[in-house]
Write a protein that holds these residues in place. Sequence first.
Motif, PDB file in Angstrom:
ATOM      1  N   ASP A   1       0.824  -1.209   0.000  1.00 22.46           N
ATOM      2  CA  ASP A   1       0.000   0.000   0.000  1.00 22.46           C
ATOM      3  C   ASP A   1       0.859   1.262   0.000  1.00 22.46           C
ATOM      4  N   ALA A   2       1.929   1.232   0.801  1.00 19.49           N
ATOM      5  CA  ALA A   2       2.826   2.387   0.857  1.00 19.49           C
ATOM      6  C   ALA A   2       3.455   2.646  -0.507  1.00 19.49           C
ATOM      7  N   LEU A   3       3.896   1.585  -1.173  1.00 18.16           N
ATOM      8  CA  LEU A   3       4.519   1.732  -2.488  1.00 18.16           C
ATOM      9  C   LEU A   3       3.516   2.170  -3.543  1.00 18.16           C
ATOM     10  N   CYS A   4       2.278   1.750  -3.390  1.00 18.82           N
ATOM     11  CA  CYS A   4       1.242   2.163  -4.338  1.00 18.82           C
ATOM     12  C   CYS A   4       0.830   3.630  -4.136  1.00 18.82           C
ATOM     13  N   ALA A   5       1.026   4.137  -2.921  1.00 15.52           N
ATOM     14  CA  ALA A   5       0.657   5.525  -2.630  1.00 15.52           C
ATOM     15  C   ALA A   5       1.802   6.491  -2.925  1.00 15.52           C
ATOM     16  N   ALA A   6       3.028   5.978  -2.964  1.00 15.17           N
ATOM     17  CA  ALA A   6       4.219   6.834  -3.014  1.00 15.17           C
ATOM     18  C   ALA A   6       4.536   7.311  -4.432  1.00 15.17           C
ATOM     19  N   ASP A   7       5.246   8.443  -4.470  1.00 14.02           N
ATOM     20  CA  ASP A   7       5.854   8.910  -5.713  1.00 14.02           C
ATOM     21  C   ASP A   7       7.242   8.311  -5.865  1.00 14.02           C
ATOM     22  N   ASN A   8       7.935   8.188  -4.725  1.00 11.51           N
ATOM     23  CA  ASN A   8       9.315   7.728  -4.726  1.00 11.51           C
ATOM     24  C   ASN A   8       9.576   6.805  -3.543  1.00 11.51           C
ATOM     25  N   VAL A   9      10.606   5.981  -3.685  1.00 10.93           N
ATOM     26  CA  VAL A   9      11.027   5.084  -2.621  1.00 10.93           C
ATOM     27  C   VAL A   9      12.436   5.466  -2.185  1.00 10.93           C
ATOM     28  N   LEU A  10      12.606   5.702  -0.906  1.00  8.40           N
ATOM     29  CA  LEU A  10      13.928   5.896  -0.335  1.00  8.40           C
ATOM     30  C   LEU A  10      14.377   4.546   0.210  1.00  8.40           C
ATOM     31  N   VAL A  11      15.348   3.938  -0.458  1.00  5.56           N
ATOM     32  CA  VAL A  11      15.835   2.618  -0.064  1.00  5.56           C
ATOM     33  C   VAL A  11      16.901   2.793   1.016  1.00  5.56           C
TER      34      VAL A  11
ATOM     35  N   LEU B   1       5.671   5.540  -9.745  1.00  7.04           N
ATOM     36  CA  LEU B   1       6.616   5.177  -8.696  1.00  7.04           C
ATOM     37  C   LEU B   1       8.048   5.109  -9.229  1.00  7.04           C
ATOM     38  N   ASN B   2       8.964   5.767  -8.529  1.00 10.89           N
ATOM     39  CA  ASN B   2      10.378   5.743  -8.890  1.00 10.89           C
ATOM     40  C   ASN B   2      11.231   5.553  -7.644  1.00 10.89           C
ATOM     41  N   ILE B   3      12.503   5.261  -7.861  1.00 11.18           N
ATOM     42  CA  ILE B   3      13.458   5.144  -6.766  1.00 11.18           C
ATOM     43  C   ILE B   3      14.063   6.518  -6.507  1.00 11.18           C
ATOM     44  N   LYS B   4      13.899   7.019  -5.305  1.00 13.93           N
ATOM     45  CA  LYS B   4      14.500   8.300  -4.931  1.00 13.93           C
ATOM     46  C   LYS B   4      16.010   8.158  -4.819  1.00 13.93           C
ATOM     47  N   GLY B   5      16.438   7.051  -4.260  1.00 12.65           N
ATOM     48  CA  GLY B   5      17.857   6.803  -4.102  1.00 12.65           C
ATOM     49  C   GLY B   5      18.102   5.785  -3.007  1.00 12.65           C
ATOM     50  N   ILE B   6      19.342   5.390  -2.869  1.00  8.75           N
ATOM     51  CA  ILE B   6      19.764   4.434  -1.844  1.00  8.75           C
ATOM     52  C   ILE B   6      20.538   5.191  -0.772  1.00  8.75           C
ATOM     53  N   LEU B   7      20.083   5.051   0.460  1.00  8.82           N
ATOM     54  CA  LEU B   7      20.765   5.665   1.600  1.00  8.82           C
ATOM     55  C   LEU B   7      21.480   4.585   2.390  1.00  8.82           C
ATOM     56  N   LEU B   8      22.782   4.741   2.556  1.00  7.33           N
ATOM     57  CA  LEU B   8      23.562   3.788   3.333  1.00  7.33           C
ATOM     58  C   LEU B   8      23.649   4.253   4.784  1.00  7.33           C
ATOM     59  N   THR B   9      23.348   3.326   5.697  1.00 11.00           N
ATOM     60  CA  THR B   9      23.344   3.637   7.123  1.00 11.00           C
ATOM     61  C   THR B   9      24.359   2.764   7.854  1.00 11.00           C
ATOM     62  N   MET B  10      24.595   3.127   9.116  1.00  9.03           N
ATOM     63  CA  MET B  10      25.516   2.374   9.973  1.00  9.03           C
ATOM     64  C   MET B  10      26.901   2.258   9.334  1.00  9.03           C
ATOM     65  N   CYS B  11      27.319   3.318   8.681  1.00 11.63           N
ATOM     66  CA  CYS B  11      28.615   3.320   7.998  1.00 11.63           C
ATOM     67  C   CYS B  11      29.745   3.533   9.007  1.00 11.63           C
ATOM     68  N   ASP B  12      30.739   2.700   8.920  1.00 11.22           N
ATOM     69  CA  ASP B  12      31.889   2.786   9.818  1.00 11.22           C
ATOM     70  C   ASP B  12      33.152   2.686   8.971  1.00 11.22           C
ATOM     71  N   SER B  13      33.772   3.811   8.708  1.00 11.59           N
ATOM     72  CA  SER B  13      34.951   3.850   7.835  1.00 11.59           C
ATOM     73  C   SER B  13      36.146   3.120   8.442  1.00 11.59           C
ATOM     74  N   ARG B  14      36.043   2.743   9.712  1.00 13.43           N
ATOM     75  CA  ARG B  14      37.154   2.046  10.369  1.00 13.43           C
ATOM     76  C   ARG B  14      37.163   0.558  10.053  1.00 13.43           C
ATOM     77  N   THR B  15      36.032   0.028   9.557  1.00 13.54           N
ATOM     78  CA  THR B  15      35.966  -1.410   9.294  1.00 13.54           C
ATOM     79  C   THR B  15      36.039  -1.683   7.793  1.00 13.54           C
ATOM     80  N   ASN B  16      36.747  -2.743   7.446  1.00 11.18           N
ATOM     81  CA  ASN B  16      36.881  -3.119   6.043  1.00 11.18           C
ATOM     82  C   ASN B  16      35.539  -3.533   5.446  1.00 11.18           C
ATOM     83  N   LEU B  17      34.695  -4.207   6.270  1.00  8.43           N
ATOM     84  CA  LEU B  17      33.403  -4.665   5.768  1.00  8.43           C
ATOM     85  C   LEU B  17      32.534  -3.484   5.348  1.00  8.43           C
TER      86      LEU B  17
END
Length: 258
Positions: free
Chosen positions: A140-150, A180-196
Amino acid sequence: MAEIIAVANRKGGVGKTTTTLNLAYSLKELGKKVLAIDLDPQANLSRCFGIENPNNIEATIGHILMSEIEEESYKVEDYIISYDEIDIMLSSIYLSVAETQMRVETGSEKILSDIIESLREKYDYILIDTSPSLNILTIDALCAADNVLVVADTQMFAIVGIDELLKTVQKIKKRVNSKLNIKGILLTMCDSRTNLSKMITEQVEETYGGKIRVFQSKIPKTVKVGESIYSSQSIKKYAKESIADIAYDSLAKEICYE
């Protein structure tokens, strides 16, 4: 005219609710009128907006969905509260009741769209916090939305979660919601100290960059974010000018001034 953004990922624990909350505050800081919709029966977003026990509330998104299903008359405004100059449609466990009914309701994928369409003129942005699963509420959320923030964390299986959601978005775009379109991909919990974390960030940018926007703003992994959620506060209220607060402000600017 509001832009409706569904904040989504089929994988849980990636920071969807945290992002919806903090993005709302950062957009408000830019002078935007924001409505946040808690479309998760867990009601975590509602708690972050100062509601200690959402299950005691009798004017939630679940109640308005049931009113729409049962074709009862209602005023959408009666189901909206304001907190820190942000408008919110609260959730509660009652949303699970509405979800069960929606599974057998004809045309249920358009119910949320019908409810919030009348609100477009009142806001600049409508943010929908979705459940961590592909259920009828998320559809329902995707059907109502203009964009998706991933929203995706920089942990193992981030690519899998993104791919699954993108496939769902394409199906809904083709069959139900052509805008419906993809607004973009947001990366979270980023830790530049870890290789992963660095490896996952590079992998996402290499895989999707050029085809889908990967926001330059990255949300850092910091204890302040967890503490703010535990305290039921936005990062802006809990730790203004912290690196996480600055990151969400940067995201809001990317969204507004793309």
